[in-house]
Motif scaffolding. Sequence first.
Motif, short mmCIF file in Angstrom:
data_model
loop_
_atom_site.label_atom_id
_atom_site.label_comp_id
_atom_site.label_asym_id
_atom_site.label_seq_id
_atom_site.Cartn_x
_atom_site.Cartn_y
_atom_site.Cartn_z
N GLY A 119 0.82 -1.21 0.00
CA GLY A 119 0.00 0.00 0.00
C GLY A 119 0.85 1.26 0.00
N ARG B 11 3.55 1.48 -3.24
CA ARG B 11 2.88 1.84 -4.50
C ARG B 11 2.44 3.29 -4.49
N GLY C 125 -2.45 5.71 7.10
CA GLY C 125 -2.97 5.85 5.74
C GLY C 125 -1.83 5.81 4.74
N ASN C 126 -2.05 5.13 3.63
CA ASN C 126 -1.01 4.98 2.62
C ASN C 126 -0.56 6.33 2.08
C1 LIG Z 1 -3.62 0.95 1.73
O1 LIG Z 1 -3.31 0.08 0.68
C2 LIG Z 1 -3.78 -1.24 0.89
C3 LIG Z 1 -3.23 -2.09 -0.22
O2 LIG Z 1 -3.49 -1.50 -1.46
C4 LIG Z 1 -5.29 -1.26 0.92
O3 LIG Z 1 -5.77 -2.57 1.16
C5 LIG Z 1 -5.73 -0.35 2.07
O4 LIG Z 1 -7.13 -0.26 2.08
C6 LIG Z 1 -5.13 1.03 1.91
N1 LIG Z 1 -5.42 1.76 3.13
C7 LIG Z 1 -5.99 2.95 3.12
C8 LIG Z 1 -6.28 3.56 4.44
O5 LIG Z 1 -6.24 3.56 2.09
#
Ligand SMILES: *[C@@H]1O[C@H](CO)[C@@H](O)[C@H](O)[C@H]1NC(C)=O
Length: 379
Positions: A16, A19, A359-360
């Motif tokens: 996450g 990427r 958060g990503n």
């Molecule tokens: C972060 O990335 C992961 C993998 O793509 C995904 O499953 C997850 O929902 C994401 N988290 C947020 C908070 O966006």
Amino acid sequence: MATMKNIPLILMGCGGVGRQLLQHIVSCRSLHAKLGLHLRVVGVCDSKSLVVASDVLSNELNDNFLSEVCRFKVDGSSLLTLGGWGECQVFKNSELKEKVIDVASVMGKSTGLAVVDCSASSETVGVLTRVVDLGCCIVLANKKPLTSTMEDYYKLVSHPRRIRHESTVGAGLPVISSLNRILLSGDPIHRIIGSLSGTLGYVMSEVEDGKPLSQVVRGAKSLGYTEPDPRDDLSGMDVARKALILARLLGRRINMDSIKIESLYPEEMGPNVMSVEDFLSTGISLLDNDIQERVRKASLNGNVLRYVCMIEGSRCEVGIQELPKNSALGRLRGSDNVLEIFSRCYSEQPLVIQGAGAGNDTTAAGVLADILDIQDLFL
Ligand SMILES: *[C@@H]1O[C@H](CO)[C@@H](O)[C@H](O)[C@H]1NC(C)=O
Ligand SMILES: NC(=O)c1ccc[n+]([C@@H]2O[C@H](COP(=O)([O-])OP(=O)(O)OC[C@H]3O[C@@H](n4cnc5c(N)ncnc54)[C@H](OP(=O)(O)O)[C@@H]3O)[C@@H](O)[C@H]2O)c1
């Protein structure tokens, strides 16, 4: 047009956060170009393989290729299957570590190659300590290398100007950089107290409103706020890793086992004893009354309960504390992280850092800012 300053990097970990970092790099192209900067991604790896530009000194993995990497990884494919796509070489697991070290020895001293750890593995520490010696910069979102032995920690931070790890605590929030500024100015830090888990912050503020713990945790899980097994959050281990990173930053020579950690569930409800399903359907309900009683007692004193990390003197603890309602931590609602820092300059009122701590997107933004922060070393 003046010549562009190239910042080469290798990314380890393509989940996450990794990427999202690649996407940020691509979407910031014109912004960075205006600053005379170009981030040159020369390699990307996951747990099984490494993809490297064919000639790391002059080539890079171009933006189309990086987008392709992201598409592949979202689908759960391995990078190995990318072989034959453009001007790159693919190495599999057994060669991965040595190849990264090869690239580091070619580029480290001359370019300050940044090796970026967005994995969630404890295995990267070996590579990271080696590449630091070879003149590379290292940037981490991964907490595990910094919470390994003291010996590894000292190796990683042996060149303070070449390491950044802002996103290991509070995601993109400027926690590490703020602490470093305070420390470097000789302002002694007496006490740090913070809510550093979005999940536990949310759980404690809902419980304060009178909702049963079990209901709050089930709800948080269904909203995707918790780890797949919520006990990974409730154990406090992730907060303890952050506490260790902060304590070491303050100069404490301690390991994980010197941190007092309060788990929100008892051992007999642990993952080795009980399935997640049983824990959520029956186990956790048995904890409702106790925590409700603690909330009630705290409120009689005008206080609230927060799950915090607390570093003061030789104490380094992670667990529930009773705190005044009328403080930054006491006012915390929802999933924000909050950190209070008390020092000579911030003695009566603490310096407070607050905002989304997970958060990503924010995590990857923190990593990107770290990469840009060390580039001035090699102008
Ligand atoms: C972060 O990335 C992961 C993998 O793509 C995904 O499953 C997850 O929902 C994401 N988290 C947020 C908070 O966006
Ligand atoms: N997400 C957040 O909000 C957040 C906030 C702060 C910090 N962080 C930290 O950021 C890191 C990344 O998080 P994430 O959510 O992106 O994790 P993730 O989705 O689990 O991704 C981990 C990635 O690392 C790769 N990997 C595993 N072992 C590796 C190894 N030995 N060498 C190289 N790569 C390896 C995995 O490869 P495969 O694809 O082959 O499995 C995967 O691509 C974690 O350490 C996390 O604690 C995350």
